[in-house]
Motif scaffolding. Structure first.
Motif, mmCIF file in Angstrom:
data_model
loop_
_atom_site.group_PDB
_atom_site.id
_atom_site.type_symbol
_atom_site.label_atom_id
_atom_site.label_comp_id
_atom_site.label_asym_id
_atom_site.label_seq_id
_atom_site.Cartn_x
_atom_site.Cartn_y
_atom_site.Cartn_z
ATOM 1 N N ALA A 42 1.202 0.355 7.125
ATOM 2 C CA ALA A 42 0.000 -0.124 7.823
ATOM 3 C C ALA A 42 -1.250 0.143 6.989
ATOM 4 O O ALA A 42 -2.162 -0.700 6.922
ATOM 5 C CB ALA A 42 -0.115 0.549 9.182
ATOM 6 N N LYS A 43 -1.307 1.299 6.346
ATOM 7 C CA LYS A 43 -2.454 1.646 5.511
ATOM 8 C C LYS A 43 -2.555 0.690 4.321
ATOM 9 O O LYS A 43 -3.637 0.240 3.953
ATOM 10 C CB LYS A 43 -2.321 3.088 5.026
ATOM 11 C CG LYS A 43 -3.529 3.633 4.324
ATOM 12 C CD LYS A 43 -3.317 5.096 4.015
ATOM 13 C CE LYS A 43 -4.526 5.711 3.352
ATOM 14 N NZ LYS A 43 -4.297 7.129 3.025
ATOM 15 N N ALA A 44 -1.405 0.354 3.728
ATOM 16 C CA ALA A 44 -1.406 -0.573 2.602
ATOM 17 C C ALA A 44 -1.843 -1.966 3.030
ATOM 18 O O ALA A 44 -2.600 -2.633 2.329
ATOM 19 C CB ALA A 44 -0.025 -0.625 1.964
ATOM 20 N N LYS A 45 -1.391 -2.415 4.188
ATOM 21 C CA LYS A 45 -1.772 -3.746 4.680
ATOM 22 C C LYS A 45 -3.258 -3.811 5.006
ATOM 23 O O LYS A 45 -3.896 -4.843 4.828
ATOM 24 C CB LYS A 45 -0.950 -4.107 5.916
ATOM 25 C CG LYS A 45 0.478 -4.477 5.604
ATOM 26 C CD LYS A 45 1.219 -4.873 6.868
ATOM 27 C CE LYS A 45 2.645 -5.253 6.579
ATOM 28 N NZ LYS A 45 3.386 -5.604 7.803
ATOM 29 N N ALA A 46 -3.819 -2.701 5.514
ATOM 30 C CA ALA A 46 -5.222 -2.679 5.907
ATOM 31 C C ALA A 46 -6.165 -2.530 4.717
ATOM 32 O O ALA A 46 -7.365 -2.770 4.845
ATOM 33 C CB ALA A 46 -5.465 -1.545 6.896
ATOM 34 N N THR A 47 -5.643 -2.157 3.585
ATOM 35 C CA THR A 47 -6.491 -1.953 2.408
ATOM 36 C C THR A 47 -6.784 -3.295 1.747
ATOM 37 O O THR A 47 -5.861 -4.035 1.389
ATOM 38 C CB THR A 47 -5.792 -1.025 1.398
ATOM 39 O OG1 THR A 47 -5.494 0.199 2.034
ATOM 40 C CG2 THR A 47 -6.666 -0.773 0.184
ATOM 41 N N GLY A 64 -8.043 -5.741 -1.322
ATOM 42 C CA GLY A 64 -8.011 -5.664 -2.774
ATOM 43 C C GLY A 64 -6.693 -6.129 -3.346
ATOM 44 O O GLY A 64 -5.887 -6.807 -2.701
ATOM 45 N N SER A 65 -6.469 -5.707 -4.578
ATOM 46 C CA SER A 65 -5.286 -6.134 -5.329
ATOM 47 C C SER A 65 -4.047 -5.397 -4.820
ATOM 48 O O SER A 65 -4.148 -4.389 -4.128
ATOM 49 C CB SER A 65 -5.500 -5.847 -6.814
ATOM 50 O OG SER A 65 -5.492 -4.447 -7.020
ATOM 51 N N PRO A 66 -2.888 -5.895 -5.209
ATOM 52 C CA PRO A 66 -1.653 -5.193 -4.832
ATOM 53 C C PRO A 66 -1.612 -3.752 -5.359
ATOM 54 O O PRO A 66 -1.040 -2.874 -4.736
ATOM 55 C CB PRO A 66 -0.549 -6.039 -5.454
ATOM 56 C CG PRO A 66 -1.116 -7.406 -5.564
ATOM 57 C CD PRO A 66 -2.575 -7.218 -5.821
ATOM 58 N N LYS A 96 -1.720 2.022 -4.175
ATOM 59 C CA LYS A 96 -2.366 3.330 -4.268
ATOM 60 C C LYS A 96 -2.720 3.859 -2.893
ATOM 61 O O LYS A 96 -2.579 5.058 -2.611
ATOM 62 C CB LYS A 96 -3.619 3.249 -5.140
ATOM 63 C CG LYS A 96 -3.322 3.108 -6.604
ATOM 64 C CD LYS A 96 -4.610 3.008 -7.390
ATOM 65 C CE LYS A 96 -4.329 2.789 -8.866
ATOM 66 N NZ LYS A 96 -5.583 2.637 -9.623
ATOM 67 N N ALA A 97 -3.159 2.974 -2.002
ATOM 68 C CA ALA A 97 -3.496 3.402 -0.645
ATOM 69 C C ALA A 97 -2.249 3.838 0.106
ATOM 70 O O ALA A 97 -2.268 4.816 0.862
ATOM 71 C CB ALA A 97 -4.198 2.266 0.095
ATOM 72 N N ALA A 98 -1.145 3.155 -0.109
ATOM 73 C CA ALA A 98 0.098 3.499 0.582
ATOM 74 C C ALA A 98 0.624 4.850 0.110
ATOM 75 O O ALA A 98 1.136 5.640 0.908
ATOM 76 C CB ALA A 98 1.149 2.420 0.360
#
Length: 137
Positions: free
Chosen positions: A104-109, A111-113, A118-120
């Motif tokens: 969920a954190k990666a989807k909400a971030t 920017g680029s993949p 990095k967020a995930a």
């Protein structure tokens, strides 16, 4: 002519063999030496069923002891298994929840993949000491 000589040779061989057997000392060595002599002489070796019967009796006794132990300790064993299953289940649920949060954190971030990855993982450029250019600074 050959009969007398053969008997003499057999008699000497038997005498020497028995001397060897007597010097061996242990009953197991004597038993094995006698069995070897029987084989060399062409006589059938005696079959001994006692070792097999002893092993079977020992197996039955060990099985009975194990079943009695399990029967008497069954509530404790079942409780331990249940506690272990609950613990593993809780750990799996926690791991799934953590993975869902990272996704969920990666989807909400935005920017680029790479930013999403990095967020995930929970790493940012500031947290690992890197500047935007990629060098330590």
């Amino acid at each position: 002519m050959f009969g007398k000589r053969t008997q003499d040779i057999n008699g000497v061989a038997n005498e020497k063999w028995h001397e060897l057997v007597e010097t061996l000392g242990s009953t197991e060595a004597v038993r094995r030496a006698s069995g070897a002599w029987d084989v060399l002489a062409g006589r059938p070796t005696p079959t001994r069923a006692w070792p097999v019967l002893r092993a079977a009796a020992l197996g039955v006794a060990a099985g009975w002891v194990a079943s009695e132990f399990y029967r008497r300790r069954q509530p404790q064993i079942d409780q331990t298994i249940e506690q272990t299953m609950d613990k593993v289940g809780n750990e799996l649920r926690g791991a799934k929840h953590q993975l869902d949060e990272r996704i969920a954190k990666a989807k909400a971030t935005p920017g680029s993949p790479m930013d999403k990855a990095k967020a995930a993982v929970g790493r940012t450029n500031a947290s690992n000491g890197m500047t935007e250019s990629g060098y330590l600074g």
